[in-house]
Scaffold this motif. Structure first.
Motif, PDB file in Angstrom:
ATOM      1  N   LEU B  53     -18.356  52.415  83.410  1.00  0.00           N
ATOM      2  CA  LEU B  53     -16.892  52.398  83.322  1.00  0.00           C
ATOM      3  C   LEU B  53     -16.420  51.998  81.924  1.00  0.00           C
ATOM      4  O   LEU B  53     -15.350  51.424  81.747  1.00  0.00           O
ATOM      5  CB  LEU B  53     -16.263  51.450  84.363  1.00  0.00           C
ATOM      6  CG  LEU B  53     -16.697  51.654  85.816  1.00  0.00           C
ATOM      7  CD1 LEU B  53     -16.028  50.618  86.722  1.00  0.00           C
ATOM      8  CD2 LEU B  53     -16.361  53.047  86.294  1.00  0.00           C
ATOM      9  N   LEU B  54     -17.247  52.277  80.957  1.00  0.00           N
ATOM     10  CA  LEU B  54     -16.856  51.979  79.574  1.00  0.00           C
ATOM     11  C   LEU B  54     -16.077  53.141  78.981  1.00  0.00           C
ATOM     12  O   LEU B  54     -15.374  52.972  77.992  1.00  0.00           O
ATOM     13  CB  LEU B  54     -18.101  51.708  78.702  1.00  0.00           C
ATOM     14  CG  LEU B  54     -19.029  50.585  79.167  1.00  0.00           C
ATOM     15  CD1 LEU B  54     -20.211  50.436  78.211  1.00  0.00           C
ATOM     16  CD2 LEU B  54     -18.281  49.266  79.259  1.00  0.00           C
ATOM     17  N   GLU B  55     -16.242  54.308  79.570  1.00  0.00           N
ATOM     18  CA  GLU B  55     -15.520  55.491  79.109  1.00  0.00           C
ATOM     19  C   GLU B  55     -15.003  56.260  80.305  1.00  0.00           C
ATOM     20  O   GLU B  55     -15.571  56.185  81.393  1.00  0.00           O
ATOM     21  CB  GLU B  55     -16.458  56.409  78.308  1.00  0.00           C
ATOM     22  CG  GLU B  55     -16.430  56.145  76.821  1.00  0.00           C
ATOM     23  CD  GLU B  55     -17.346  57.065  76.046  1.00  0.00           C
ATOM     24  OE1 GLU B  55     -17.530  58.222  76.479  1.00  0.00           O
ATOM     25  OE2 GLU B  55     -17.872  56.616  75.020  1.00  0.00           O
ATOM     26  N   THR B  56     -13.939  57.006  80.061  1.00  0.00           N
ATOM     27  CA  THR B  56     -13.409  57.861  81.124  1.00  0.00           C
ATOM     28  C   THR B  56     -14.071  59.231  81.013  1.00  0.00           C
ATOM     29  O   THR B  56     -14.811  59.492  80.059  1.00  0.00           O
ATOM     30  CB  THR B  56     -11.885  58.015  80.980  1.00  0.00           C
ATOM     31  OG1 THR B  56     -11.614  58.450  79.653  1.00  0.00           O
ATOM     32  CG2 THR B  56     -11.181  56.693  81.237  1.00  0.00           C
ATOM     33  N   PHE B  57     -13.800  60.087  81.948  1.00  0.00           N
ATOM     34  CA  PHE B  57     -14.380  61.434  81.891  1.00  0.00           C
ATOM     35  C   PHE B  57     -13.321  62.451  82.297  1.00  0.00           C
ATOM     36  O   PHE B  57     -12.281  62.092  82.866  1.00  0.00           O
ATOM     37  CB  PHE B  57     -15.615  61.520  82.803  1.00  0.00           C
ATOM     38  CG  PHE B  57     -15.385  61.033  84.212  1.00  0.00           C
ATOM     39  CD1 PHE B  57     -15.486  59.685  84.508  1.00  0.00           C
ATOM     40  CD2 PHE B  57     -15.056  61.918  85.229  1.00  0.00           C
ATOM     41  CE1 PHE B  57     -15.269  59.233  85.812  1.00  0.00           C
ATOM     42  CE2 PHE B  57     -14.854  61.472  86.519  1.00  0.00           C
ATOM     43  CZ  PHE B  57     -14.950  60.114  86.807  1.00  0.00           C
ATOM     44  N   GLU B  58     -13.569  63.722  81.960  1.00  0.00           N
ATOM     45  CA  GLU B  58     -12.532  64.741  82.117  1.00  0.00           C
ATOM     46  C   GLU B  58     -12.507  65.382  83.510  1.00  0.00           C
ATOM     47  O   GLU B  58     -11.468  65.626  84.078  1.00  0.00           O
ATOM     48  CB  GLU B  58     -12.712  65.869  81.084  1.00  0.00           C
ATOM     49  CG  GLU B  58     -12.041  65.594  79.762  1.00  0.00           C
ATOM     50  CD  GLU B  58     -12.887  64.700  78.873  1.00  0.00           C
ATOM     51  OE1 GLU B  58     -14.117  64.768  78.993  1.00  0.00           O
ATOM     52  OE2 GLU B  58     -12.332  63.916  78.085  1.00  0.00           O
ATOM     53  N   GLY B  59     -13.693  65.673  84.024  1.00  0.00           N
ATOM     54  CA  GLY B  59     -13.727  66.390  85.299  1.00  0.00           C
ATOM     55  C   GLY B  59     -14.825  65.862  86.184  1.00  0.00           C
ATOM     56  O   GLY B  59     -15.675  65.098  85.755  1.00  0.00           O
ATOM     57  N   GLY B  60     -14.784  66.270  87.428  1.00  0.00           N
ATOM     58  CA  GLY B  60     -15.798  65.827  88.370  1.00  0.00           C
ATOM     59  C   GLY B  60     -15.397  64.535  89.057  1.00  0.00           C
ATOM     60  O   GLY B  60     -14.247  64.093  88.946  1.00  0.00           O
TER      61      GLY B  60
END
Lengths: 409, 238
Positions: B53-60
Motif C-alpha cells: 500500500l505504498l503506491e496506488t495502481f491504475e486498474g485491477g
C-alpha cells in the motif's frame, strides 16, 4: 488521534543528537522575541503618548507670529487692531494673542504653591497668557468657576515681573495643588506664584496641555488674563470647521496689509506643530516597527530554511515513517511539534532576555517597566510565527510518498 | 491473504509511458513464505509497493486480508499499512537519530498503543531478534546484520499478519544474510505470511513458494526463454 501518537520524547531525543541547527534557531527566536517584545512595548508607549489629546481644537486652528520694527511701532494698538481684524474675518471662529502654543515645544513655566513663603511644596505649570476669548479660541471647557471677564485682562509690557490677580487652571493642576478637596472647591482658592505673589483661581478648565510633550506634568497649565505689549507677538486663530486652510492666506495678507511696520512669519497649523513635536516618537515607531517586521520575517525564513533542509535531509526517513503507518497528518504534526519544541526553548530563553533587556532600558533610559502580559503574549506570537513558518515545509514533507522507503537512491 | 487480480501500474512522464505491472495476478495465502524474483526492471519493487500500500495502481483489484484496498484514501491506507503489514527494507531504513527502542516504537505510536503496551512489545520484539540488551544503542553502533534485525523487530512489534521484505539481505554478507533468513523462516513458522522480493537465487529457494516476475507479469515457466531465468524458476520451485 491518540495522545500516544505525540512523539515529544523521540523528537526531543533526536533533536538532542542534532543540536546545532536547533540551538541556532532557538537563539534566533529568543533574540527576536527580546527585540520584538521590547519594541512593541516602546511602540505602544510612544503611540499612547502621541495619541494624547492636547485639549484644544487642533484641526481647525493655526497660528502666526508678527514682529514689529521701527521706533514708532506700537505693540498695544497693533495687537488691538490685529485681533479686531482677525476676529472680524469671515471663517474665523475666534482668535487670541497668546505667548505660547500647546504641544509646540516652546513656552513659559512657573512654580505655584498653595502657601506663601520659601521652601514650600510647589507644582510647576505652563503659562498661557490669553484674554477673555481664550476659552473659546482654544476650545476649552470651564468645568468650575468662570471665564475671565474683559475687565480681568491687563496689558503686560515687556520686563514686567508681576502677575495678574486671577487665573484659570486645569483640573489636573487643581487636584495636584489641592489633593484633599474636589477640583470644584479649588475655585476661589489662592495660589502663589514666585513664592509670595497671590493669585485667585477664578475657574477650572477640563484640559489643555503644556507646550512640552515630553514633560511629565503635561496637563499642569495656567491661563493668565494678559495681552503682551511685546514687539513680537503670536496670534492663535481658530477657524470655522473646514475653513482653516482657506483663511490662512487671507489672514496673512490682511495683517500684512494692515500694518507695514512688522513682518509676519511662522504661520503654521497646530496639526503640523503636533507632527513636528512628535516627529522623534513617530520616527522611533517606524524604525522599531521596521526592525521588528524584518527580524520576524528573517526568523520565520530561518525556520523555513531549517525545516526545509531538515525535510530534504530526511526524505528517506519520512518515506519510511509513511511506510510504517504515518498518515500525512502525522508527518505534518511531527514537524510542527519539532518546531514547537525548538520554539519553546527559544521563547523561554527569550522571556528571560526580554525582561533583562527591559530592566536595562529602565535603568539606562528610564523607560517604564514592561507590563507582565507582554512576555506571554510575545511567547505566543513567536510560537505562532514558528508554526506558520514550518507549516509549508511540513506539508511538503507530508507529500513525500511512502514508496520512497523502498527506493535505494 | 493477498489477492491481486489484473493489477496495472503505469508510470508516466511527458515523453514516456512505462507499464510497470500488466494484468498482474497473484494470490498469497495465509502462512505462506513467498519469494518474488525477476530481473531488474521486471516490476518486483512496484509489486511490493502496491502490495504494501505504498503506491496506488491504475486498474485491477487488490484485496488485502479480504478488504478491497483500491479506493481507500491516504489515511485509511496508512492505517491499514500500520495494522496489517510489517516492512523490512534492503537498507534497513532505521532512523539514525533514534535509539533502537525509539526506532521500534515508531509504528507502535502510529498505532496508538499506550506507553506500557508499547514498551512490552518493543522489549519482546527486540528480545526475539536478540538485541534486547542494546535497546539504548543507536543504529550506527550496530553491524548491518544487527540493524536488519532491529528492522525486523520494528516490523514485528505491531504483530502484523503480513511481512513484506524488500531485498532483506541485499546489504549483508552471506553469514549475516543467512542469520536474517533463518529469523524470517522462524517468524513464518509462527504463522506470519511473508512476501520477499529478492535477486538472490539461493535466498529465493529458501522460501516455500517462488514467484517469477518479468515485464510486469507473473511468468509461467513455458514463457521463459532465457536459460538463467529457467534455471532460477526451476530452482525456486523445486
Amino acid at each position: 488521534m491518540s495522545s500516544n501518537q505525540w512523539e515529544i520524547g523521540p523528537i526531543f531525543r533526536a533533536l538532542m543528537r542534532n543540536k546545532v541547527g536547533a540551538i541556532l534557531i532557538a537563539i534566533q527566536i529568543a533574540v527576536t522575541m527580546t527585540i520584538v517584545v521590547n519594541s512593541i512595548f516602546i511602540i505602544l508607549e510612544r503611540a499612547t503618548k502621541i495619541e494624547r489629546e492636547s485639549g484644544i481644537d487642533e484641526i481647525n486652528s493655526f497660528y502666526l507670529t508678527t514682529t514689529g520694527f521701527g521706533s514708532n511701532f506700537d505693540p498695544k494698538s497693533t495687537a488691538t487692531n490685529d485681533l479686531e481684524l482677525i476676529r472680524s474675518t469671515a471663517g474665523v471662529l475666534d482668535a487670541i494673542q497668546i505667548n505660547a502654543i500647546p504641544v509646540s515645544g516652546g513656552g513659559w513655566s512657573m512654580s505655584f504653591q498653595t502657601e506663601p513663603g520659601e521652601e514650600k511644596e510647589t507644582e510647576g505649570a505652563a503659562i498661557y497668557m490669553v484674554d477673555e476669548h481664550g476659552i473659546n479660541a482654544l476650545d476649552l471647557e470651564v468645568i468650575a468657576g468662570e471665564n475671565f471677564a474683559a475687565g480681568d485682562v491687563r496689558w503686560r509690557p515687556a520686563g514686567v515681573r508681576d502677575w495678574p490677580d486671577n487665573v484659570i487652571i486645569t483640573k489636573v493642576l487643581a487636584e495636584s495643588l489641592f489633593p484633599d478637596i474636589g477640583y470644584q472647591d479649588v475655585v476661589g482658592k489662592t495660589i502663589y506664584i514666585q513664592q509670595n505673589e497671590p493669585m485667585i483661581v477664578k475657574g477650572i478648565v477640563d484640559k489643555i496641555q503644556a507646550p512640552w510633550v515630553g514633560w511629565d506634568d503635561l496637563e499642569h497649565t495656567v491661563l493668565t488674563p494678559e495681552i503682551t505689549e511685546f514687539e513680537s507677538n503670536r496670534y492663535y486663530i481658530r477657524a470655522q470647521p473646514g475653513q482653516r486652510d482657506a483663511i490662512m492666506p487671507i489672514i496673512e495678507e490682511a495683517l500684512a496689509s494692515s500694518n507695514k511696520q512688522r513682518i509676519i512669519r511662522g504661520m503654521r497649523t497646530v496639526q503640523e506643530t503636533r507632527e513636528r513635536s512628535y516627529r522623534a516618537d513617530t520616527a522611533m515607531i517606524k524604525i522599531l516597527s521596521t526592525t521588528m517586521i524584518i527580524l520576524t520575517i528573517v526568523t520565520g525564513l530561518g525556520i523555513v530554511g531549517l525545516a526545509s533542509f531538515s525535510v530534504n535531509r530526511r526524505k528517506k526517513q519520512i518515506g519510511t515513517r509513511r511506510a510504517l503507518g504515518a498518515s500525512q497528518q502525522a508527518i505534518v504534526r511531527y514537524f510542527m511539534l519539532e518546531n514547537f519544541l525548538i520554539s519553546t526553548v527559544g521563547v523561554l530563553l527569550g522571556a528571560v532576555l526580554t525582561v533583562g533587556l527591559n530592566m536595562l532600558l529602565v535603568n539606562i533610559f528610564s523607560l517604564n517597566a514592561l507590563d507582565w502580559y507582554f512576555v506571554p503574549a510575545g511567547m505566543l506570537v513567536l510560537w505562532l510565527v514558528g508554526q506558520i513558518a514550518v507549516f509549508g515545509p511540513a506539508k511538503k514533507a507530508a507529500n513525500i510518498p511512502p514508496a520512497l522507503a523502498t527506493r535505494t537512491v | 491473504m493477498l489477492t491481486m487480480t489484473e493489477v496495472k501500474k503505469i508510470f508516466r512522464t511527458d515523453l514516456v509511458e512505462t507499464h510497470a505491472l500488466r494484468d498482474f495476478n497473484l494470490q498469497v495465502d495465509e502462512g505462506e513464505f513467498v519469494a518474488v524474483t525477476g530481473p531488474s526492471g521486471s516490476g518486483k519493487t512496484t509489486f511490493l509497493n502496491i502490495a504494501g500500500l505504498l503506491e496506488t495502481f491504475e486498474g485491477g483489484k487488490y484485496e488485502l486480508d479480504g478488504q478491497d484496498v483500491s479506493r481507500l484514501n491516504d489515511k485509511k491506507r496508512s492505517q491499514l499499512r500500520n495494522e496489517k503489514i510489517g516492512f523490512i527494507f534492503q537498507s534497513f531504513n532505521l532512523i539514525p537519530d533514534l535509539n533502537l527502542f525509539d526506532n521500534v516504537d515508531v509504528p507502535l505510536r502510529y498505532r496508538g498503543f499506550k506507553g506500557a503496551e508499547r514498551k512490552k512489545r518493543i522489549e519482546e520484539s527486540l528480545e526475539l531478534v536478540g538485541l534486547a540488551n542494546r535497546m539504548k544503542h543507536l543504529p550506527s553502533q550496530l553491524s548491518g546484520g544487527q540493524q536488519q534485525r532491529v528492522a525486523i523487530a520494528r516490523a514485528l512489534a505491531g504483530n502484523p499478519r503480513f511481512l513484506l521484505a524488500d531485498e532483506p539481505t541485499g546489504n549483508l554478507d552471506s553469514k549475516m544474510a543467512l542469520s536474517v533468513l533463518e529469523l524470517l523462516k522462524q517468524i513464518n513458522d509462527q504463522g506470519t505470511t511473508i512476501v520477499m522480493v529478492t535477486h538472490d537465487q539461493h535466498l529465493a529457494t529458501q522460501a516455500k513458494r517462488n514467484i517469477y516476475v518479468r515485464d510486469g507479469r507473473v511468468s509461467e515457466l513455458s514463457e521463459l526463454t532465457d536459460i538463467n531465468e529457467i534455471n532460477l524458476h526451476q530452482a525456486a520451485n523445486g
